[in-house]
Design a protein around this motif. Structure first.
Motif, mmCIF file in Angstrom:
data_model
loop_
_atom_site.group_PDB
_atom_site.id
_atom_site.type_symbol
_atom_site.label_atom_id
_atom_site.label_comp_id
_atom_site.label_asym_id
_atom_site.label_seq_id
_atom_site.Cartn_x
_atom_site.Cartn_y
_atom_site.Cartn_z
ATOM 1 N N LEU A 90 3.271 -5.597 5.637
ATOM 2 C CA LEU A 90 3.825 -6.940 5.449
ATOM 3 C C LEU A 90 4.007 -7.663 6.777
ATOM 4 O O LEU A 90 3.899 -8.894 6.845
ATOM 5 C CB LEU A 90 5.169 -6.848 4.715
ATOM 6 N N TYR A 117 4.115 -8.118 -4.030
ATOM 7 C CA TYR A 117 3.628 -8.720 -2.783
ATOM 8 C C TYR A 117 2.233 -9.314 -2.967
ATOM 9 O O TYR A 117 1.899 -10.324 -2.337
ATOM 10 C CB TYR A 117 3.608 -7.673 -1.665
ATOM 11 N N SER A 162 2.063 -12.210 -0.111
ATOM 12 C CA SER A 162 2.443 -11.527 1.127
ATOM 13 C C SER A 162 1.404 -10.487 1.535
ATOM 14 O O SER A 162 1.249 -10.176 2.712
ATOM 15 C CB SER A 162 3.807 -10.842 0.972
#
Length: 307
Positions: free
Chosen positions: A234, A250, A255
């Protein structure tokens, strides 16, 4: 019962090598563990352990007694399980282990619900991304993502889990998006690796036109904590190989982005692994049934965007 407790302490000391570890496993102090071993030695009239500053090892008499003691404890456990099966009221303690990510997301949060349903069953959970030795550490059941390699154990499959390669948009903007798996074994890209001391040579098994293939990937750092690897990805430090359910939120919010979608990692099996002797234990079956249903339901909800 005190004599049986002393036997249990002695067995754990032999398996774990010291009083502190045995005490933690049995939730007693090292001093209490030491006293119980001494009581056992006094009763038998023999020294069972060689004591050094760092480790306790069994004497010749201790090794002989250890083999018999294990059989005693297993017989008592089987007898208790048989009584529980007849009475319909399972009780006792289950020692459980799971990887950190899987354990936190799926197993740990379900234990209070399981205990509420079966209040006479106690659950002792240990989370670790290390490959825990089930037999040596007296684990009753391990929830694992992977293949079964120890033939002395039994496995109950729960579900197959898709895996993905993923990286942050920032990383891909900086280093470029890989077009072929061969790029992962060069200095063009950094792979974030889950590895621990004693682990075998590391590789990723990816799908290719010619079938599954091993790639000996590389990266500047590794760790034995799967959640740390995700945090590194990340933050833009490299490419990860993870079960999709662990990173789906995510992927959904952008992300992380899937890389090499045509060459995904091979799926991994989520399974419950346990010693053969536990196969007929009613409380173990109840826990595995409960967690299997829970894992299937929650993973499905994560992948459907409901969590």
């Amino acid at each position: 019962m005190a004599y049986l407790d002393n036997i249990q302490v002695f067995v754990r000391v032999v398996e774990l090598g010291n009083l502190s570890s045995a005490g933690r496993a049995l939730r007693i102090s090292p001093a209490v563990a030491s006293n119980r071993v001494k009581e056992l030695e006094k009763h038998l009239g023999a020294r069972l352990l060689n004591r050094t500053t760092r480790q306790l090892t069994p004497t010749e008499q201790g090794r002989v007694f250890y083999e018999g003691a294990k059989k005693i404890l297993e017989a008592v456990s089987e007898a208790e399980a048989a009584v529980a099966a007849v009475s319909g009221k399972p009780r006792g303690t289950i020692h459980v282990t799971a990887p950190l990510g899987l354990g936190k997301r799926l197993i740990a949060s379900g234990i209070p619900d399981f205990h509420a349903r079966y209040p006479e069953i106690e659950v002792r959970l240990r989370l670790s991304d290390r490959d825990v030795d089930i037999m040596r550490e007296s684990i009753d059941v391990a929830f694992r993502l992977g293949v079964l390699e120890d033939s002395s154990l039994r496995m109950r499959g729960i579900m197959d889990c898709e895996r993905v390669l993923a990286a942050s948009p920032a990383y891909l903007a900086r280093r470029g998006e890989p077009k072929h798996p061969e790029e992962l074994v060069t200095d063009n890209h950094d792979c974030l690796l889950l590895r621990f001391p004693g682990a075998r040579e590391y590789f990723w098994m990816l799908k290719t036109e010619d079938g599954p293939r091993k790639f000996e990937v590389r990266g500047p750092f590794d760790t034995d904590d799967g959640d740390v690897i995700t945090s590194w990805a990340l933050a833009g430090h490299g490419i990860i190989n993870k079960p999709r359910f662990e990173v789906e939120p995510y992927l959904r919010n952008g992300s992380l982005k899937i890389v090499l979608p045509e060459n995904p990692p091979m799926p991994v099996k989520l399974a419950a692994v346990y010693p053969h002797r536990n196969l007929q234990d009613p409380k173990l079956r109840l826990l595995v049934d409960f967690m299997s249903e829970r894992c299937q339901r929650i993973i499905g909800e994560i992948l459907d965007g409901k969590r």
